[in-house]
Design a protein around this motif. Structure first.
Motif, PDB file in Angstrom:
ATOM      1  N   UNK A   1      -1.511  18.488 -10.061  1.00  0.00           N
ATOM      2  CA  UNK A   1      -1.525  19.514  -9.030  1.00  0.00           C
ATOM      3  C   UNK A   1      -0.226  20.281  -8.896  1.00  0.00           C
ATOM      4  N   UNK A   2      -0.282  21.325  -8.077  1.00  0.00           N
ATOM      5  CA  UNK A   2       0.867  22.189  -7.847  1.00  0.00           C
ATOM      6  C   UNK A   2       1.918  21.529  -6.967  1.00  0.00           C
ATOM      7  N   UNK A   3       1.562  20.396  -6.322  1.00  0.00           N
ATOM      8  CA  UNK A   3       2.477  19.705  -5.418  1.00  0.00           C
ATOM      9  C   UNK A   3       3.734  19.215  -6.122  1.00  0.00           C
ATOM     10  N   UNK A   4       3.669  18.948  -7.433  1.00  0.00           N
ATOM     11  CA  UNK A   4       4.845  18.476  -8.159  1.00  0.00           C
ATOM     12  C   UNK A   4       5.985  19.483  -8.079  1.00  0.00           C
ATOM     13  N   UNK A   5       5.651  20.752  -7.908  1.00  0.00           N
ATOM     14  CA  UNK A   5       6.676  21.792  -7.774  1.00  0.00           C
ATOM     15  C   UNK A   5       6.985  22.119  -6.318  1.00  0.00           C
ATOM     16  N   UNK A   6       5.954  22.198  -5.476  1.00  0.00           N
ATOM     17  CA  UNK A   6       6.153  22.689  -4.110  1.00  0.00           C
ATOM     18  C   UNK A   6       6.769  21.658  -3.170  1.00  0.00           C
ATOM     19  N   UNK A   7       6.371  20.392  -3.303  1.00  0.00           N
ATOM     20  CA  UNK A   7       6.821  19.385  -2.327  1.00  0.00           C
ATOM     21  C   UNK A   7       8.313  19.085  -2.457  1.00  0.00           C
ATOM     22  N   UNK A   8       8.834  18.783  -3.660  1.00  0.00           N
ATOM     23  CA  UNK A   8      10.285  18.555  -3.745  1.00  0.00           C
ATOM     24  C   UNK A   8      11.098  19.749  -3.275  1.00  0.00           C
ATOM     25  N   UNK A   9      10.604  20.964  -3.533  1.00  0.00           N
ATOM     26  CA  UNK A   9      11.317  22.162  -3.075  1.00  0.00           C
ATOM     27  C   UNK A   9      11.386  22.229  -1.559  1.00  0.00           C
ATOM     28  N   UNK A  10      10.405  21.599  -0.895  1.00  0.00           N
ATOM     29  CA  UNK A  10      10.392  21.569   0.570  1.00  0.00           C
ATOM     30  C   UNK A  10      11.235  20.427   1.135  1.00  0.00           C
ATOM     31  N   UNK A  11      11.738  19.554   0.265  1.00  0.00           N
ATOM     32  CA  UNK A  11      12.648  18.511   0.709  1.00  0.00           C
ATOM     33  C   UNK A  11      12.014  17.182   1.068  1.00  0.00           C
ATOM     34  N   UNK A  12      10.765  16.963   0.642  1.00  0.00           N
ATOM     35  CA  UNK A  12      10.085  15.707   0.983  1.00  0.00           C
ATOM     36  C   UNK A  12       9.869  14.857  -0.268  1.00  0.00           C
ATOM     37  N   UNK A  13       9.882  13.533  -0.053  1.00  0.00           N
ATOM     38  CA  UNK A  13       9.604  12.612  -1.141  1.00  0.00           C
ATOM     39  C   UNK A  13       8.135  12.722  -1.540  1.00  0.00           C
ATOM     40  N   UNK A  14       7.872  12.559  -2.832  1.00  0.00           N
ATOM     41  CA  UNK A  14       6.518  12.744  -3.345  1.00  0.00           C
ATOM     42  C   UNK A  14       6.172  11.637  -4.330  1.00  0.00           C
ATOM     43  N   UNK A  15       5.002  11.049  -4.150  1.00  0.00           N
ATOM     44  CA  UNK A  15       4.438  10.118  -5.125  1.00  0.00           C
ATOM     45  C   UNK A  15       3.208  10.762  -5.744  1.00  0.00           C
ATOM     46  N   UNK A  16       3.114  10.716  -7.081  1.00  0.00           N
ATOM     47  CA  UNK A  16       2.002  11.329  -7.788  1.00  0.00           C
ATOM     48  C   UNK A  16       1.077  10.260  -8.358  1.00  0.00           C
ATOM     49  N   UNK A  17      -0.224  10.462  -8.175  1.00  0.00           N
ATOM     50  CA  UNK A  17      -1.240   9.545  -8.671  1.00  0.00           C
ATOM     51  C   UNK A  17      -1.942  10.160  -9.877  1.00  0.00           C
ATOM     52  N   UNK A  18      -2.417   9.327 -10.811  1.00  0.00           N
ATOM     53  CA  UNK A  18      -3.092   9.862 -11.994  1.00  0.00           C
ATOM     54  C   UNK A  18      -4.522  10.267 -11.696  1.00  0.00           C
ATOM     55  N   UNK A  19      -5.108  11.045 -12.616  1.00  0.00           N
ATOM     56  CA  UNK A  19      -6.538  11.327 -12.522  1.00  0.00           C
ATOM     57  C   UNK A  19      -6.841  12.758 -12.160  1.00  0.00           C
ATOM     58  N   UNK A  20      -8.154  13.022 -12.074  1.00  0.00           N
ATOM     59  CA  UNK A  20      -8.662  14.339 -11.713  1.00  0.00           C
ATOM     60  C   UNK A  20      -9.981  14.154 -10.972  1.00  0.00           C
ATOM     61  N   UNK A  21     -10.493  15.229 -10.397  1.00  0.00           N
ATOM     62  CA  UNK A  21     -11.702  15.156  -9.589  1.00  0.00           C
ATOM     63  C   UNK A  21     -12.945  14.818 -10.401  1.00  0.00           C
ATOM     64  N   UNK A  22     -14.002  14.386  -9.667  1.00  0.00           N
ATOM     65  CA  UNK A  22     -15.278  14.055 -10.282  1.00  0.00           C
ATOM     66  C   UNK A  22     -16.139  15.316 -10.372  1.00  0.00           C
ATOM     67  N   UNK A  23     -16.691  15.583 -11.564  1.00  0.00           N
ATOM     68  CA  UNK A  23     -17.602  16.712 -11.722  1.00  0.00           C
ATOM     69  C   UNK A  23     -18.968  16.361 -11.132  1.00  0.00           C
ATOM     70  N   UNK A  24     -19.670  17.385 -10.631  1.00  0.00           N
ATOM     71  CA  UNK A  24     -20.969  17.158 -10.012  1.00  0.00           C
ATOM     72  C   UNK A  24     -22.098  17.216 -11.043  1.00  0.00           C
ATOM     73  N   UNK A  25     -21.907  16.482 -12.147  1.00  0.00           N
ATOM     74  CA  UNK A  25     -22.910  16.369 -13.190  1.00  0.00           C
ATOM     75  C   UNK A  25     -22.534  15.187 -14.072  1.00  0.00           C
ATOM     76  N   UNK A  26     -23.491  14.702 -14.864  1.00  0.00           N
ATOM     77  CA  UNK A  26     -23.223  13.615 -15.782  1.00  0.00           C
ATOM     78  C   UNK A  26     -22.361  14.126 -16.933  1.00  0.00           C
ATOM     79  N   UNK A  27     -21.241  13.441 -17.174  1.00  0.00           N
ATOM     80  CA  UNK A  27     -20.369  13.867 -18.270  1.00  0.00           C
ATOM     81  C   UNK A  27     -19.422  12.733 -18.630  1.00  0.00           C
ATOM     82  N   UNK A  28     -18.923  12.769 -19.883  1.00  0.00           N
ATOM     83  CA  UNK A  28     -17.920  11.796 -20.290  1.00  0.00           C
ATOM     84  C   UNK A  28     -16.631  11.985 -19.498  1.00  0.00           C
ATOM     85  N   UNK A  29     -16.369  13.211 -19.042  1.00  0.00           N
ATOM     86  CA  UNK A  29     -15.184  13.442 -18.223  1.00  0.00           C
ATOM     87  C   UNK A  29     -15.223  12.593 -16.963  1.00  0.00           C
ATOM     88  N   UNK A  30     -16.411  12.409 -16.385  1.00  0.00           N
ATOM     89  CA  UNK A  30     -16.522  11.592 -15.190  1.00  0.00           C
ATOM     90  C   UNK A  30     -16.210  10.127 -15.465  1.00  0.00           C
TER      91      UNK A  30
END
Length: 366
Positions: free
Chosen positions: A40-69
């Motif tokens: 996400x874009x938070x990796x750039x915006x949050x540190x610039x705002x002066x707050x600590x940030x922890x990033x989690x892996x992954x991406x959203x679930x698609x609303x269909x059957x797929x190997x990506x899911x």
């Protein structure tokens, strides 16, 4: 406090605004941490705002059957484990879910560890993440009345302080000087988000060509990175000798100045954009994106339309002729533009971030 979620500026900017409001209410900045997604874009915006940030892996679930899911579910398991460890290590008094992928594992880890959860939902039609998390939340801060979430409290959507500070009557002249806009021209600001919106961009180019002979108009067009090369490789869309002033930029890193300079805005209707228009008192032509969950941009746009602050044009109906017709009609009616500006200011919620922060404090004490 952990404030979890993100992925897009529409989630991240409200998260930062809530964090700043908590600091303004007397909490240490180091006591507020944001949790986002590695993609996400938070990796750039949050540190610039002066707050600590922890990033989690992954991406959203698609609303269909797929190997990506399958891959997404595996990453979600890893994200939940990291969130579980984070909540255990930080021992927060409260977790705030602003929506987006990262809010789900962090909120579920909080529920499992018996930490209170508060939801902050930006859109009139809630996203899938906050719909899931809301079942366990102590309260849901919502931007629009009738948002279908349990234990809802209407707060509005937080807006950046620099947008809240805009006074167009006071700031327009300076903003136009800064952007090299002639002071006697009407200013139409057109944008579609950081990536851009091809439907809006193509309609804007067609409309600009229709307006080529106008010497009373300035169009500032923020094209976005996705369409920039395609739409600018042929040079200016205007013929030689055109009297219209046309400014095309790939990205606007000072949107508050552009908002202060504008008389009318043409754009999508994400919640953050919608509430920034209200805060700035700007009349708008809204073109909701059809490519969003639960068609929430249409719900957002209709709210502004009912308030008298916007005209809504469905994406499928937008072309250069329609855009030029709608804009011409509004610019030809200064009384209506003034009424729309007043309606926008009346519908604004400048204290939204503080209201959500107060709600967070209330349940953090429980």
């Amino acid at each position: 406090a952990l404030i979890a979620g993100g992925g897009t500026a529409g989630h991240v900017q409200p998260a930062i605004a809530i964090a700043k409001a908590l600091v303004d209410r007397g909490h240490r900045q180091s006591a507020v941490e944001l949790v986002g997604s590695e993609r996400g874009i938070e990796a750039r915006l949050v540190p610039a705002a002066g707050f600590e940030l922890t990033l989690l892996p992954g991406r959203g679930i698609q609303r269909k059957l797929s190997w990506q899911n399958v891959r997404s579910l595996a990453a979600l398991s890893v994200a939940f484990w990291r969130a579980w460890r984070l909540v255990g290590a930080r021992r927060p008094h409260v977790v705030v879910s602003v929506g987006g992928y990262a809010s789900v594992p962090c909120a579920l880890a909080a529920v499992a560890r018996r930490v209170p959860v508060v939801v902050a939902e930006q859109n009139a039609a809630p996203g899938a993440a906050n719909r899931m998390v809301s079942r366990f939340a102590k309260a849901c801060a919502v931007s629009f009345p009738d948002t279908p979430l349990p234990r809802a409290v209407v707060t509005g959507n937080p807006v950046r302080p620099e947008v809240l500070a805009i006074d167009r009557a006071r700031d327009a002249a300076g903003a136009r000087t800064k952007l090299d806009i002639e002071p006697d021209r009407r200013v139409v600001l057109i944008f579609g988000g950081s990536l851009g919106a091809l439907r809006i961009n193509r309609a804007a180019i067609e409309a600009v060509q229709r307006w080529a002979g106008r010497d009373d108009l300035h169009v500032r067009h923020v094209i976005g990175s996705r369409d920039w090369a395609e739409l600018t490789e042929a040079g200016s869309p205007l013929p030689p000798g055109a009297r219209l002033r046309y400014q095309a930029v790939e990205y606007d890193d000072d949107m508050p100045t552009s908002l202060a300079a504008a008389d009318l805005v043409v754009c999508r209707s994400g919640s953050s954009t919608s509430f920034e228009l209200l805060a700035a008192g700007l009349p708008a032509v809204l073109v909701p994106s059809p490519f969003v969950t639960a068609d929430h941009q249409t719900a957002n746009a209709r709210h502004l339309e009912r308030a008298g602050a916007a005209v809504v044009v469905p994406d499928a109906e937008l072309d250069g002729e329609r855009l030029a017709t709608v804009v011409d009609r509004l610019l030809a009616d200064p009384g209506r533009l003034s009424h729309m500006a007043q309606a926008a200011r009346a519908a604004a919620t400048p204290d939204a971030a503080d209201g959500i922060a107060a709600l967070v404090e209330r349940y953090a004490r429980d």
